[in-house]
Scaffold this active site. Sequence first.
Site, short mmCIF file in Angstrom:
data_model
loop_
_atom_site.label_atom_id
_atom_site.label_comp_id
_atom_site.label_asym_id
_atom_site.label_seq_id
_atom_site.Cartn_x
_atom_site.Cartn_y
_atom_site.Cartn_z
N CYS A 2 -41.02 30.03 -0.73
CA CYS A 2 -40.21 31.23 -0.53
C CYS A 2 -41.00 32.16 0.37
O CYS A 2 -42.02 32.71 -0.03
CB CYS A 2 -39.89 31.90 -1.87
SG CYS A 2 -38.88 33.40 -1.71
N GLU A 109 -34.10 29.91 3.73
CA GLU A 109 -34.85 28.68 3.96
C GLU A 109 -34.31 28.04 5.23
O GLU A 109 -33.15 28.25 5.59
CB GLU A 109 -34.69 27.73 2.75
CG GLU A 109 -35.74 26.65 2.68
CD GLU A 109 -37.16 27.22 2.60
OE1 GLU A 109 -37.79 27.34 3.68
OE2 GLU A 109 -37.60 27.55 1.51
#
Length: 240
Positions: A2, A109
């Site tokens: 992340c 992402e």
Amino acid sequence: MCGRYVIARAVGDLVAELEAEAEASLELRASYNVAPTTDVPIVLERIIDGELHRQVHVAKWGLVPGWAKDPAVGVRAFNARSETVAEKPTFRTAFKSRRCGVPVQGYYEWKKSPDGKTKQPYFVHTADGSLITFAGLYEWWKDPAKEDGAPDQWLLSCTILTMASPPEGELATLHDRLPVPLSRESLAEWLDPENKETQPLLESALAQAWDLAGAWELDAVSAAVGNVRNDTPELIVPLT
């Protein structure tokens, strides 16, 4: 992993959703493109005068352990692998008693194209827009160069735990790592500073993570998110 996420909640809304408290002077900057080393809200629990208090604080994203000589080490510690968090010197002390939650409205992402030449960013979020709270750790670091009692002598920092992505489904095709989400019940267990049974605590959180993440939605979004200077609500608008 992340490395970019969204948190644009007002202080009052964040406190209400997390069932926490915050100082009246607390200020949060809404961001649709949070990057490591920036200040972010975290939720933690402390025992004050014998009573447990759940609080929202602001911490620098990138954990700086108390023994560090330079806070720059936090640049490389914005994520902590759940497989090694109990052993790594950077994280193991915080894992024992300084666990926190990192609230997000979703995270970004990047997925490689079939030819490997380009990457498409995706915004990962809940269907109803509710908060996701990731398992995290926090630390206090004291700057020896500052005078004792100086208001900026202490640095509060944090990291987000990650785990392997599910073996199947959309998330499996997006990235091989996944930030560890916590349910409302597991958040309460994770934050409890008196809970010293850390390994069962971690295993319990990991056991629920794939089911929680399975309800998330993935939207392809503009490549503009790749530039951290871009920080507007348009970043999370799905491509059509």
